[in-house]
Enzyme design. Structure first.
Site, mmCIF file in Angstrom:
data_model
loop_
_atom_site.group_PDB
_atom_site.id
_atom_site.type_symbol
_atom_site.label_atom_id
_atom_site.label_comp_id
_atom_site.label_asym_id
_atom_site.label_seq_id
_atom_site.Cartn_x
_atom_site.Cartn_y
_atom_site.Cartn_z
ATOM 1 N N GLY A 13 47.595 36.073 80.696
ATOM 2 C CA GLY A 13 47.938 35.984 79.275
ATOM 3 C C GLY A 13 49.191 36.790 78.988
ATOM 4 O O GLY A 13 49.303 37.937 79.401
ATOM 5 N N ARG A 74 47.974 30.759 84.437
ATOM 6 C CA ARG A 74 46.768 31.165 85.164
ATOM 7 C C ARG A 74 46.611 30.114 86.259
ATOM 8 O O ARG A 74 46.491 28.928 85.966
ATOM 9 C CB ARG A 74 45.547 31.179 84.241
ATOM 10 N N ASP A 105 44.192 42.210 84.575
ATOM 11 C CA ASP A 105 43.324 42.464 85.734
ATOM 12 C C ASP A 105 43.330 41.325 86.749
ATOM 13 O O ASP A 105 43.410 41.560 87.957
ATOM 14 C CB ASP A 105 41.899 42.829 85.297
ATOM 15 N N THR A 128 48.918 43.408 79.317
ATOM 16 C CA THR A 128 47.861 42.636 78.654
ATOM 17 C C THR A 128 47.591 43.241 77.287
ATOM 18 O O THR A 128 47.598 44.473 77.153
ATOM 19 C CB THR A 128 46.543 42.630 79.466
ATOM 20 N N ASP A 130 44.829 43.339 75.951
ATOM 21 C CA ASP A 130 43.445 43.821 75.915
ATOM 22 C C ASP A 130 43.283 45.327 76.148
ATOM 23 O O ASP A 130 42.237 45.890 75.839
ATOM 24 C CB ASP A 130 42.598 43.085 76.959
ATOM 25 N N ASP A 132 42.608 46.858 78.803
ATOM 26 C CA ASP A 132 41.385 47.111 79.563
ATOM 27 C C ASP A 132 41.648 47.439 81.037
ATOM 28 O O ASP A 132 40.819 47.143 81.887
ATOM 29 C CB ASP A 132 40.454 45.890 79.466
ATOM 30 N N ARG A 174 38.242 39.508 75.501
ATOM 31 C CA ARG A 174 37.210 38.699 76.154
ATOM 32 C C ARG A 174 36.091 39.573 76.721
ATOM 33 O O ARG A 174 34.929 39.253 76.616
ATOM 34 C CB ARG A 174 37.880 37.896 77.268
HETATM 35 O O1 F6P Z 1 43.613 38.657 78.362
HETATM 36 C C1 F6P Z 1 44.321 38.478 77.191
HETATM 37 C C2 F6P Z 1 43.644 37.464 76.313
HETATM 38 O O2 F6P Z 1 44.422 37.331 75.145
HETATM 39 C C3 F6P Z 1 42.183 37.764 75.951
HETATM 40 O O3 F6P Z 1 42.040 38.698 74.902
HETATM 41 C C4 F6P Z 1 41.698 36.384 75.580
HETATM 42 O O4 F6P Z 1 40.317 36.292 75.727
HETATM 43 C C5 F6P Z 1 42.412 35.526 76.578
HETATM 44 O O5 F6P Z 1 43.588 36.203 76.940
HETATM 45 C C6 F6P Z 1 42.746 34.148 76.076
HETATM 46 O O6 F6P Z 1 43.345 33.448 77.120
HETATM 47 P P1 F6P Z 1 44.031 32.022 76.972
HETATM 48 O O7 F6P Z 1 45.317 32.229 76.242
HETATM 49 O O8 F6P Z 1 44.246 31.580 78.373
HETATM 50 O O9 F6P Z 1 43.089 31.179 76.196
#
Ligand code: F6P
Length: 326
Positions: A13, A74, A105, A128, A130, A132, A174
């Site tokens: 992300g 991804r 991560d 990120t 997040d 985390d 998440r």
């Molecule tokens: O890891 C960053 C993040 O924004 C999370 O908070 C969220 O759950 C996820 O990515 C969403 O991913 P995508 O953009 O692939 O739907």
């Protein structure tokens, strides 16, 4: 090992500040006389050999822009040993002898596998929203996302207050509640629900009913998307099953990807610039398989496998504080 040519990529992300980090890594490397190659679309582009030569000019005027000029992805293919072998072959063909990996991560876990299976020298940068990642007090993008969420919560408060409504505001996260917790405190939320804590529906109902019936005012519950009940809509459903909530005018607002975009805050720009430069310095000094982070305002190197295998704890005192202050 002597390093001549560094590959830089962003993965997973995207997060505001990734461009500032790319810029810092490229310019720090160029200042050392190294060649730099941008790898587009993360591991997906690595497997396909989607590479672009970079110099000082290629990172002009990107510091303040959200997203990532190298794009991100991804990649399912990279999760397989065959995919990683193909990526290593492509890096070898392009003469890339070290990598700066900017991501969360999953990206740092993938980088660890690439390093152990194919001996690629990698230094990671925590990117990120997040926040985390173990090994750094803050990740690139967290502060911007937090401020975006907070601005939205302030606006929601206006309308919630005008109508004496209950709002369930879902923020990203998440697996973790860092954004939820910080914007809950900053936005004066009545409750914060995060994955790190069991969601006790009975206690939530009691708290909301007591706040909203005794004082007839608005309430905001900040819900991390990874909350165990499954996010704000699920919480609403659980509340709606109780007839006592028939008289509470409730709305759900899911902030979503708005939190991922926008110009990085000053804090994120500084953090990203420090970490991008530090990653290149770490490679030059012979470190690899590590992530650069900032701990108590100092640059710190942490083995990359710890970053994704260990849990960064949220601050439980902040959770207590939300309850005390609401
Ligand atoms: O890891 C960053 C993040 O924004 C999370 O908070 C969220 O759950 C996820 O990515 C969403 O991913 P995508 O953009 O692939 O739907």
């Amino acid at each position: 090992m002597d390093i001549h040519r560094i590959g830089v990529f962003t993965s997973g992300g995207d997060a505001p500040g990734m461009n500032a980090c790319i810029r810092a890594a490229v310019r720090r490397a160029v200042a050392e006389g190294l060649e730099v190659v941008g790898i587009r679309r993360g591991f997906a582009g690595m497997i396909e050999g989607d590479f672009v030569e970079m110099d000082r000019q290629s990172v002009s005027n990107i510091l303040q822009i959200g997203g990532t000029i190298l794009k991100s992805a991804r990649s399912d293919a990279f999760r397989t040993p065959e995919g990683r072998a193909e990526a290593a072959t492509q890096l070898g063909m392009a003469g890339i002898d070290a990598l700066v990996a900017i991501g969360g991560d999953g990206s740092l876990q993938g980088s660890t596998h690439l390093a152990t299976e194919h001996g690629v020298a990698v230094v990671g940068c925590p990117g990120t929203i997040d926040n985390d990642l173990f090994g750094t007090d803050e990740t690139i993008g967290f502060d911007t996302a937090l401020n975006t969420a907070l601005e939205s919560i302030d606006k929601i408060r206006d309308t919630a207050d005008a109508h004496d409504r209950l709002f369930l505001v879902e923020v990203m996260g998440r697996d973790t509640g860092f954004i939820a917790l910080a914007c809950g405190i900053g936005g004066g939320a009545e409750l914060v629900l995060i994955p790190e804590m069991l969601t006790d529906v009975g206690a939530i109902k009691e708290r909301i009913l007591s706040l909203m019936t005794s004082q007839s005012r608005s309430s905001i519950v900040v819900v991390a998307e990874g909350d165990e009940l499954g996010g704000a809509h699920m919480i609403r459903q659980a509340l709606a099953e109780d007839p006592a909530f028939d008289r509470i005018d409730t709305r759900v607002s899911v902030l979503g990807h708005i939190q991922r975009g926008g110009s990085p805050t000053a804090r994120d720009r500084v953090l990203a610039s420090r970490l991008g430069a530090a990653a290149v310095e770490a490679l030059i000094e012979g470190h690899h398989g590590v992530m650069v982070g900032v701990v108590n305002n100092d640059i710190k190197l942490t083995p990359m496998r710890h970053v994704w295998s260990r849990k960064k704890e949220i601050d439980y005192d902040l959770l207590q504080l939300t309850a005390l202050l609401s």
